[in-house]
Design an enzyme around this catalytic site. Sequence first.
Site, short mmCIF file in Angstrom:
data_model
loop_
_atom_site.label_atom_id
_atom_site.label_comp_id
_atom_site.label_asym_id
_atom_site.label_seq_id
_atom_site.Cartn_x
_atom_site.Cartn_y
_atom_site.Cartn_z
CD GLU A 130 -2.93 -1.12 2.16
OE1 GLU A 130 -2.82 -0.60 3.21
OE2 GLU A 130 -4.27 -1.68 1.95
CD GLU A 249 -3.98 -6.15 2.03
OE1 GLU A 249 -4.74 -5.53 2.83
OE2 GLU A 249 -2.78 -5.87 2.38
#
Length: 341
Positions: A130, A249
């Site tokens: 991320e 995810e």
Amino acid sequence: MRAMGFTVVRIWAFNDGPGWMSLQPQAGRYSPQVLTGLDWLLTEAGKRGMQLMLTFTNYWEHYGGMQQYVRWAQGLPDNAAVSADSFYTNAKAQELYRNFAETIITRVNSITGLLYKDDPVIHSWDLANEPRCERDSSGNTIAAWVNATAAFVKSVDARHPVTVGIEGFFGPSTPDLLAANPYNSQDGVDFVKINSSPHIDFASIHMYGDQWCSGLSDKHVCKWSVDWIAAHIRACQVYLGSKPLVLQEFGKRPAGSGRAELFREVGQALQASAIRQDVFIGALIWMFAHESYPDYDGYTVYASGQPDAAVYKECRQPVVTDMESVKVLRELCQQCKVAQS
């Protein structure tokens, strides 16, 4: 996990700075004990016919990550408050990161004798979890870093695919897709610009409609999630030459029927893509754990539906039995297996 039907598992191949079971407790110094544990994990996954996606660092502060590299690069104490934004352009931080990545890639497994870069158990290298850059809304900073870093990894290991675990926000390069973003900011991420790198083999996105679109009902979270996946399928088809797409995810809290329905919707999208031989090729839930591991963030899925009673007090949310989500996951794995056979 193999009994559930999972074939690929994404893991943290890092743990930087002081703390329990740190892999890199000091810059450039690695724990033989933790590295041996990673050897064991790869070996056991191989025995079960599974593959592992290895992530090198984290944008967030957990397990050190980019912020720890910035501290080391600037000679700051381990508890100093720093921004991860400077990580991408700090030459010393990049040297430390690349040294670490190369150490992992070229490691010889102490159990199997295989170089990691030759090990078929490794599915792919994930540059970072991320990554964001709040100070550069153009997306250029992360895109430049990804391109250079992926090229470096490829120079060390030409065998394994490379990806980067961005959340998937659209940026200035695709104004027609900005409306798909969950809020009016892309946090320095530009999905298409980043994944345009020739050194990135498949695009990755994350999906947390329950957080990003707070206040929506379960039904509307599922609708938004399906649209989020569809927007990225289109982006890969139209702008990225049909580069493969992985939902790296995704999850939903709390446990229960809303989560199960989200899993079901994702499964249907994945199965449909497999039948069409389209770009959407995989989905990894966040997260699956043994019952002895507490549900720290409210997203954890257990094969038995809930954690052990001994760790209830450490769980973020009240414990509920969620066998419905487990059942959907088992069915999803089987359906995708049939669709791809």
